[in-house]
Design a protein around this motif. Structure first.
Motif, PDB file in Angstrom:
ATOM      1  N   GLN A  61      15.793  -7.157  -2.367  1.00 31.55           N
ATOM      2  CA  GLN A  61      14.817  -6.579  -1.450  1.00 31.55           C
ATOM      3  C   GLN A  61      13.432  -6.763  -2.060  1.00 31.55           C
ATOM      4  O   GLN A  61      13.114  -6.148  -3.067  1.00 31.55           O
ATOM      5  N   PRO A  62      12.593  -7.627  -1.472  1.00 30.25           N
ATOM      6  CA  PRO A  62      11.245  -7.810  -2.033  1.00 30.25           C
ATOM      7  C   PRO A  62      10.497  -6.484  -2.069  1.00 30.25           C
ATOM      8  O   PRO A  62      10.527  -5.715  -1.108  1.00 30.25           O
ATOM      9  N   GLN A  63       9.838  -6.220  -3.181  1.00 33.35           N
ATOM     10  CA  GLN A  63       9.133  -4.962  -3.349  1.00 33.35           C
ATOM     11  C   GLN A  63       7.760  -5.196  -3.963  1.00 33.35           C
ATOM     12  O   GLN A  63       7.566  -6.126  -4.749  1.00 33.35           O
ATOM     13  N   LEU A  64       6.825  -4.342  -3.569  1.00 32.83           N
ATOM     14  CA  LEU A  64       5.500  -4.302  -4.173  1.00 32.83           C
ATOM     15  C   LEU A  64       5.477  -3.123  -5.136  1.00 32.83           C
ATOM     16  O   LEU A  64       5.890  -2.018  -4.780  1.00 32.83           O
ATOM     17  N   LEU A  65       5.008  -3.355  -6.352  1.00 37.80           N
ATOM     18  CA  LEU A  65       5.051  -2.337  -7.398  1.00 37.80           C
ATOM     19  C   LEU A  65       3.649  -1.816  -7.696  1.00 37.80           C
ATOM     20  O   LEU A  65       2.677  -2.583  -7.708  1.00 37.80           O
ATOM     21  N   ALA A  66       3.576  -0.518  -7.927  1.00 39.46           N
ATOM     22  CA  ALA A  66       2.296   0.107  -8.252  1.00 39.46           C
ATOM     23  C   ALA A  66       2.556   1.376  -9.038  1.00 39.46           C
ATOM     24  O   ALA A  66       3.664   1.908  -9.044  1.00 39.46           O
ATOM     25  N   VAL A  67       1.517   1.847  -9.708  1.00 39.44           N
ATOM     26  CA  VAL A  67       1.549   3.149 -10.381  1.00 39.44           C
ATOM     27  C   VAL A  67       0.594   4.064  -9.633  1.00 39.44           C
ATOM     28  O   VAL A  67      -0.573   3.720  -9.421  1.00 39.44           O
ATOM     29  N   GLY A  68       1.106   5.217  -9.199  1.00 38.83           N
ATOM     30  CA  GLY A  68       0.300   6.130  -8.402  1.00 38.83           C
ATOM     31  C   GLY A  68       0.244   7.516  -8.997  1.00 38.83           C
ATOM     32  O   GLY A  68       0.766   7.779 -10.083  1.00 38.83           O
ATOM     33  N   SER A  69      -0.394   8.407  -8.253  1.00 39.80           N
ATOM     34  CA  SER A  69      -0.551   9.793  -8.657  1.00 39.80           C
ATOM     35  C   SER A  69      -0.085  10.685  -7.519  1.00 39.80           C
ATOM     36  O   SER A  69      -0.339  10.393  -6.347  1.00 39.80           O
ATOM     37  N   LEU A  70       0.588  11.782  -7.864  1.00 40.00           N
ATOM     38  CA  LEU A  70       1.089  12.707  -6.853  1.00 40.00           C
ATOM     39  C   LEU A  70       0.037  13.770  -6.546  1.00 40.00           C
ATOM     40  O   LEU A  70      -0.662  14.248  -7.437  1.00 40.00           O
ATOM     41  N   ARG A  71      -0.034  14.118  -5.260  1.00 43.36           N
ATOM     42  CA  ARG A  71      -1.033  15.077  -4.801  1.00 43.36           C
ATOM     43  C   ARG A  71      -0.405  15.986  -3.758  1.00 43.36           C
ATOM     44  O   ARG A  71       0.383  15.543  -2.918  1.00 43.36           O
ATOM     45  N   ALA A  72      -0.746  17.263  -3.818  1.00 41.18           N
ATOM     46  CA  ALA A  72      -0.207  18.215  -2.855  1.00 41.18           C
ATOM     47  C   ALA A  72      -0.757  17.932  -1.462  1.00 41.18           C
ATOM     48  O   ALA A  72      -1.902  17.494  -1.304  1.00 41.18           O
ATOM     49  N   VAL A  73       0.085  18.164  -0.451  1.00 41.71           N
ATOM     50  CA  VAL A  73      -0.385  18.032   0.925  1.00 41.71           C
ATOM     51  C   VAL A  73      -1.558  18.981   1.159  1.00 41.71           C
ATOM     52  O   VAL A  73      -2.556  18.636   1.788  1.00 41.71           O
ATOM     53  N   ARG A  74      -1.423  20.204   0.648  1.00 41.23           N
ATOM     54  CA  ARG A  74      -2.514  21.169   0.628  1.00 41.23           C
ATOM     55  C   ARG A  74      -2.536  21.817  -0.748  1.00 41.23           C
ATOM     56  O   ARG A  74      -1.490  22.232  -1.241  1.00 41.23           O
ATOM     57  N   GLY A  75      -3.707  21.905  -1.321  1.00 40.93           N
ATOM     58  CA  GLY A  75      -3.822  22.532  -2.627  1.00 40.93           C
ATOM     59  C   GLY A  75      -5.177  23.183  -2.786  1.00 40.93           C
ATOM     60  O   GLY A  75      -6.196  22.594  -2.416  1.00 40.93           O
ATOM     61  N   MET A 273       1.262  14.631 -11.291  1.00 37.59           N
ATOM     62  CA  MET A 273       2.174  13.708 -11.978  1.00 37.59           C
ATOM     63  C   MET A 273       1.807  12.257 -11.649  1.00 37.59           C
ATOM     64  O   MET A 273       1.322  11.960 -10.560  1.00 37.59           O
ATOM     65  N   TYR A 274       2.043  11.354 -12.616  1.00 38.68           N
ATOM     66  CA  TYR A 274       1.974   9.938 -12.276  1.00 38.68           C
ATOM     67  C   TYR A 274       3.365   9.497 -11.821  1.00 38.68           C
ATOM     68  O   TYR A 274       4.377  10.114 -12.162  1.00 38.68           O
ATOM     69  N   ALA A 275       3.422   8.445 -11.038  1.00 34.94           N
ATOM     70  CA  ALA A 275       4.705   7.988 -10.511  1.00 34.94           C
ATOM     71  C   ALA A 275       4.693   6.479 -10.346  1.00 34.94           C
ATOM     72  O   ALA A 275       3.643   5.870 -10.070  1.00 34.94           O
ATOM     73  N   ASN A 276       5.853   5.864 -10.548  1.00 32.99           N
ATOM     74  CA  ASN A 276       6.038   4.451 -10.229  1.00 32.99           C
ATOM     75  C   ASN A 276       6.439   4.348  -8.764  1.00 32.99           C
ATOM     76  O   ASN A 276       7.373   5.006  -8.318  1.00 32.99           O
ATOM     77  N   VAL A 277       5.710   3.524  -8.025  1.00 32.25           N
ATOM     78  CA  VAL A 277       5.935   3.402  -6.584  1.00 32.25           C
ATOM     79  C   VAL A 277       6.395   1.987  -6.273  1.00 32.25           C
ATOM     80  O   VAL A 277       5.803   1.010  -6.738  1.00 32.25           O
ATOM     81  N   LYS A 278       7.473   1.889  -5.478  1.00 29.73           N
ATOM     82  CA  LYS A 278       7.979   0.602  -5.017  1.00 29.73           C
ATOM     83  C   LYS A 278       7.979   0.610  -3.491  1.00 29.73           C
ATOM     84  O   LYS A 278       8.540   1.518  -2.877  1.00 29.73           O
ATOM     85  N   VAL A 279       7.349  -0.400  -2.909  1.00 24.16           N
ATOM     86  CA  VAL A 279       7.251  -0.499  -1.457  1.00 24.16           C
ATOM     87  C   VAL A 279       8.139  -1.649  -0.987  1.00 24.16           C
ATOM     88  O   VAL A 279       7.963  -2.791  -1.429  1.00 24.16           O
ATOM     89  N   ASP A 280       9.111  -1.346  -0.126  1.00 24.01           N
ATOM     90  CA  ASP A 280       9.956  -2.392   0.447  1.00 24.01           C
ATOM     91  C   ASP A 280       9.108  -3.249   1.379  1.00 24.01           C
ATOM     92  O   ASP A 280       8.533  -2.755   2.350  1.00 24.01           O
ATOM     93  N   ALA A 281       9.040  -4.570   1.085  1.00 24.31           N
ATOM     94  CA  ALA A 281       8.195  -5.472   1.860  1.00 24.31           C
ATOM     95  C   ALA A 281       9.018  -6.654   2.359  1.00 24.31           C
ATOM     96  O   ALA A 281       9.440  -7.501   1.573  1.00 24.31           O
ATOM     97  N   GLY A 282       9.262  -6.695   3.656  1.00 25.26           N
ATOM     98  CA  GLY A 282       9.968  -7.834   4.232  1.00 25.26           C
ATOM     99  C   GLY A 282      11.474  -7.698   4.168  1.00 25.26           C
ATOM    100  O   GLY A 282      12.031  -6.722   3.663  1.00 25.26           O
ATOM    101  N   ALA A 283      12.158  -8.744   4.693  1.00 24.78           N
ATOM    102  CA  ALA A 283      13.621  -8.753   4.744  1.00 24.78           C
ATOM    103  C   ALA A 283      14.207  -9.109   3.383  1.00 24.78           C
ATOM    104  O   ALA A 283      13.530  -9.666   2.517  1.00 24.78           O
ATOM    105  N   LYS A 284      15.486  -8.796   3.203  1.00 26.51           N
ATOM    106  CA  LYS A 284      16.166  -9.120   1.954  1.00 26.51           C
ATOM    107  C   LYS A 284      16.282 -10.624   1.787  1.00 26.51           C
ATOM    108  O   LYS A 284      16.443 -11.367   2.749  1.00 26.51           O
TER     109      LYS A 284
END
Length: 383
Positions: A61-75, A273-284
């Motif tokens: 499954q092609p994936q796009l990789l990034a490092v992100g940060s978590l944020r509350a919906v409301r804080g 928190m920091y988080a590793n994010v993988k985005v499913d991009a396109g068909a397998k």
């Protein structure tokens, strides 16, 4: 006639001697070659022990990789608009609260007393207005008197509303549902306007903010699935979807910001928190894969050693497989695996460790009791 017979006999003997000499010479050369080959076999380099794997196709499954940060919906940090002495704290640190739930009560005795006084004045003004209106209806007083009574009534009611709002501010409530943090405020403490009482965070779901290069914008769309993992929970992943894509690309980095909502019903993920994010991009897609340890990168290209059948027996008379170095074209990587675009076909046995000891023609002993990592989704410890 008798003279020719001894000559023929001598010629025959001479030919026999020459034949025996040639036969002895050929036999000696064959014996020498055999002994030399045996000597070379006994002095050949010993076989090297390696691990090997059979190359095969896998679905990716092609994936796009990034490092992100978590944020509350409301804080928010809950504060007070007015100064006052803390009379009561009605929550515990870390508690889940509902919208409008009382958190802190400030001392409001004087304010409540003033409110009652203003209400009494407003009631009196109402009575005066009603009496004067009845007199105005029978033309006993002028219209100006009734207008003054009405203005005084409205002013008294406004003062009541103002004081009631002040009294209400002395009771501090949760502006939305969420989880409270740790507070250091105690009963009897004096609070000034703006002093933080406790943090309140709504964390289900939770937002993940991350950036991707502008060239990957064409592979992004609202609603795409994202997978989030963090070092706090080894091997655990959290699913979510893209909510928003920033309409502006950062001119300094040429990256675009993406916001995703991640399921957090267990409240495992926390804002900041920091988080590793993988985005499913396109068909397998289907790729021929090998462990990344199988690839040797050189200035002139990437190579692997493939296992080929041997042709010569060793000193013990065994025919061992041999190594042959071939060039390959590596493709995308996934965890411990790398896709091979060219150079190796399906079913080929490829050396995965021990390549530094090899050269073309090296005899091999394959021992796969300990294999190098070949996991498409390794845990952080393995990375």
């Amino acid at each position: 006639m008798n003279q020719k017979r001894p000559l023929a006999k001598r010629m025959t003997i001479m030919l026999l001697c020459v034949g025996l000499l040639l036969g002895a010479l050929v036999g000696f050369n064959l014996f020498r070659a055999h002994m030399f080959a045996k000597f070379m076999a006994s002095n050949a380099a010993p076989p090297e022990t390696v691990t090997a794997i059979t190359a095969g196709y896998q679905s990716w499954q092609p994936q796009l990789l990034a490092v992100g940060s978590l944020r509350a919906v409301r804080g928010v940090d809950v504060t007070t608009e007015v100064a006052g002495l803390v009379r009561e704290i009605t929550f515990n640190s870390g508690q889940d609260v509902k919208t409008g739930q009382v958190l802190v009560r400030l001392n409001d005795d004087n304010d409540v007393a003033l409110l009652q006084s203003l209400k009494a004045q407003a009631d009196l003004a109402q009575t005066v207005f009603n009496r004067d209106k009845a007199q105005y209806d029978i033309k006993a007083i002028a219209k100006a008197q009734l207008d003054a009574d009405e203005a005084d009534l409205r002013n008294k009611k406004a003062l009541v509303a103002q004081q009631a709002a002040l009294v209400d501010k002395k009771t501090i409530r949760a502006p939305f549902a969420g989880r409270l943090g740790i507070t250091t405020v105690n009963p009897g403490q004096y609070l000034n306007p703006g002093d933080a009482i406790v943090t309140l965070q709504a964390v289900d779901p939770i937002y993940a903010d991350f950036y991707l290069p502008q060239q990957q914008l064409g592979q992004l769309e609202i609603g795409q699935t994202v997978i989030v993992d963090t070092s706090a929970y080894s091997g655990r992943t959290f699913a979510g979807k893209i909510l928003s894509i920033n309409p502006k690309v950062d001119s300094n980095t040429r990256n675009v910001q993406i916001e995703a909502a991640v399921d957090n019903h267990e409240r495992k993920l926390l804002p900041g928190m920091y988080a590793n994010v993988k985005v499913d991009a396109g068909a397998k897609e289907r790729y021929l894969t090998l462990p990344q340890t199988a690839i040797t990168y050189n200035p002139y290209g990437a190579t692997v050693f493939v296992v080929k059948p041997g042709t010569r027996p060793n000193a013990q008379g065994k025919v061992l497989p041999v190594a042959q170095q071939v060039f390959v074209t590596p493709g995308p990587t996934r965890g411990d695996q790398v896709a091979i675009m060219k150079g190796v076909s399906e079913g080929t046995q490829v050396v995965t460790s021990g390549q530094l000891k090899l050269k073309n023609g090296t005899s091999l002993i394959i021992d796969n009791r300990v294999q190098p990592a070949d996991n498409p989704n390794p845990s952080p410890q393995e990375q």
